[in-house]
Design a protein around this motif. Sequence first.
Motif, PDB file in Angstrom:
ATOM      1  N   TYR A   1       0.786  -1.056   0.057  1.00 47.10           N
ATOM      2  CA  TYR A   1       0.055   0.028   0.016  1.00 47.10           C
ATOM      3  C   TYR A   1       0.752   1.335  -0.144  1.00 47.10           C
ATOM      4  CZ  TYR A   1      -2.403   3.896   2.343  1.00 47.10           C
ATOM      5  OH  TYR A   1      -2.811   5.091   2.587  1.00 47.10           O
ATOM      6  N   TYR A   2       1.933   1.261   0.741  1.00 41.75           N
ATOM      7  CA  TYR A   2       2.632   2.466   1.055  1.00 41.75           C
ATOM      8  C   TYR A   2       3.435   2.993  -0.311  1.00 41.75           C
ATOM      9  CZ  TYR A   2       6.617   5.299   2.864  1.00 41.75           C
ATOM     10  OH  TYR A   2       7.751   6.236   2.854  1.00 41.75           O
ATOM     11  N   ASN A   3       3.905   1.786  -0.970  1.00 43.96           N
ATOM     12  CA  ASN A   3       4.671   2.073  -2.182  1.00 43.96           C
ATOM     13  C   ASN A   3       3.864   2.273  -3.642  1.00 43.96           C
ATOM     14  OD1 ASN A   3       7.268   2.039  -1.539  1.00 43.96           O
ATOM     15  ND2 ASN A   3       7.032  -0.236  -1.043  1.00 43.96           N
ATOM     16  N   ASN A   4       2.523   1.612  -3.301  1.00 45.66           N
ATOM     17  CA  ASN A   4       1.703   1.605  -4.616  1.00 45.66           C
ATOM     18  C   ASN A   4       0.459   2.522  -4.733  1.00 45.66           C
ATOM     19  OD1 ASN A   4       3.123  -0.516  -6.195  1.00 45.66           O
ATOM     20  ND2 ASN A   4       2.588  -1.879  -4.520  1.00 45.66           N
ATOM     21  N   ASP A   5       0.012   2.621  -3.433  1.00 52.17           N
ATOM     22  CA  ASP A   5      -1.217   3.399  -3.492  1.00 52.17           C
ATOM     23  C   ASP A   5      -1.238   4.938  -2.612  1.00 52.17           C
ATOM     24  OD1 ASP A   5      -2.633   1.411  -4.830  1.00 52.17           O
ATOM     25  OD2 ASP A   5      -2.922   0.389  -2.924  1.00 52.17           O
ATOM     26  N   ARG A   6      -0.493   4.819  -1.757  1.00 53.98           N
ATOM     27  CA  ARG A   6      -0.564   5.943  -0.890  1.00 53.98           C
ATOM     28  C   ARG A   6       0.600   7.193  -1.493  1.00 53.98           C
ATOM     29  NH1 ARG A   6       3.174   8.530   2.539  1.00 53.98           N
ATOM     30  NH2 ARG A   6       2.332   9.400   4.553  1.00 53.98           N
TER      31      ARG A   6
ATOM     32  N   ARG B   1       2.791  12.089  -5.805  1.00 52.75           N
ATOM     33  CA  ARG B   1       2.916  10.952  -6.551  1.00 52.75           C
ATOM     34  C   ARG B   1       3.233   9.664  -5.610  1.00 52.75           C
ATOM     35  NH1 ARG B   1       7.507  11.915 -10.810  1.00 52.75           N
ATOM     36  NH2 ARG B   1       8.455  12.401  -8.847  1.00 52.75           N
ATOM     37  N   THR B   2       2.954   8.479  -5.995  1.00 57.88           N
ATOM     38  CA  THR B   2       3.236   7.339  -5.085  1.00 57.88           C
ATOM     39  C   THR B   2       4.830   6.937  -5.402  1.00 57.88           C
ATOM     40  OG1 THR B   2       2.759   5.716  -6.993  1.00 57.88           O
ATOM     41  CG2 THR B   2       0.913   6.496  -5.671  1.00 57.88           C
TER      42      THR B   2
ATOM     43  N   THR C   1       7.145   7.641  -9.054  1.00 55.98           N
ATOM     44  CA  THR C   1       8.199   8.270  -8.962  1.00 55.98           C
ATOM     45  C   THR C   1       9.440   7.318  -9.608  1.00 55.98           C
ATOM     46  OG1 THR C   1       7.736   9.586  -7.076  1.00 55.98           O
ATOM     47  CG2 THR C   1       9.928   9.559  -7.591  1.00 55.98           C
ATOM     48  N   PHE C   2       9.134   5.934  -9.248  1.00 55.83           N
ATOM     49  CA  PHE C   2      10.380   5.038  -9.586  1.00 55.83           C
ATOM     50  C   PHE C   2      10.147   4.725 -11.307  1.00 55.83           C
ATOM     51  CE2 PHE C   2      11.190   0.478 -10.775  1.00 55.83           C
ATOM     52  CZ  PHE C   2      12.399   0.452 -10.500  1.00 55.83           C
ATOM     53  N   GLU C   3       8.814   4.873 -11.525  1.00 60.39           N
ATOM     54  CA  GLU C   3       8.536   4.564 -13.212  1.00 60.39           C
ATOM     55  C   GLU C   3       9.212   5.950 -13.945  1.00 60.39           C
ATOM     56  OE1 GLU C   3       7.553   2.063 -15.037  1.00 60.39           O
ATOM     57  OE2 GLU C   3       6.934   0.869 -13.246  1.00 60.39           O
TER      58      GLU C   3
END
Length: 142
Positions: A106-111, A121-122, A126-128
């Motif tokens: 959740y923390y990395n994908n949705d929050r 952004r999530t 940001t990674f993408e």
Amino acid sequence: MPTKAVGIPNDRVLHYFELHKLPMLSILTDKGTEYCGKVSIIIASYIWRLTISITQKKPYHLRKTASVNTTYRKTILNEFYQVTFSKKLYSSLEELQKDLDEWMVYYNNDRTHQGKMCCGRTPLATFEDGKRIWAEKNLDQI
């Protein structure tokens, strides 16, 4: 038995970067015991074989990691541990780790995250964006 911090780069981080075809070039560490002393020889030789450089920050110079660590620790304490421990009694570390792993998804994908790098952004978004920047700089040829 909980995973040692040294195993995390091998078990999770390197695998994740490989899936996304991104080279890991460097690891920034503190002077933690997993990177200093007898164990460090094993870790250094392992990382050297992967052609990853290890950079250790200077002692008592927190500029590079302090705000990230403080923010992350507050977030995980306030949003996961305090909420979870008020709702559930754990009988094992494995059970707690399972719930923490689910919260991390959740923390990395949705929050969404505020701050200099994520800007609402999530972390995944940001990674993408970072992948696109890496491709533009041709880092895969290093």
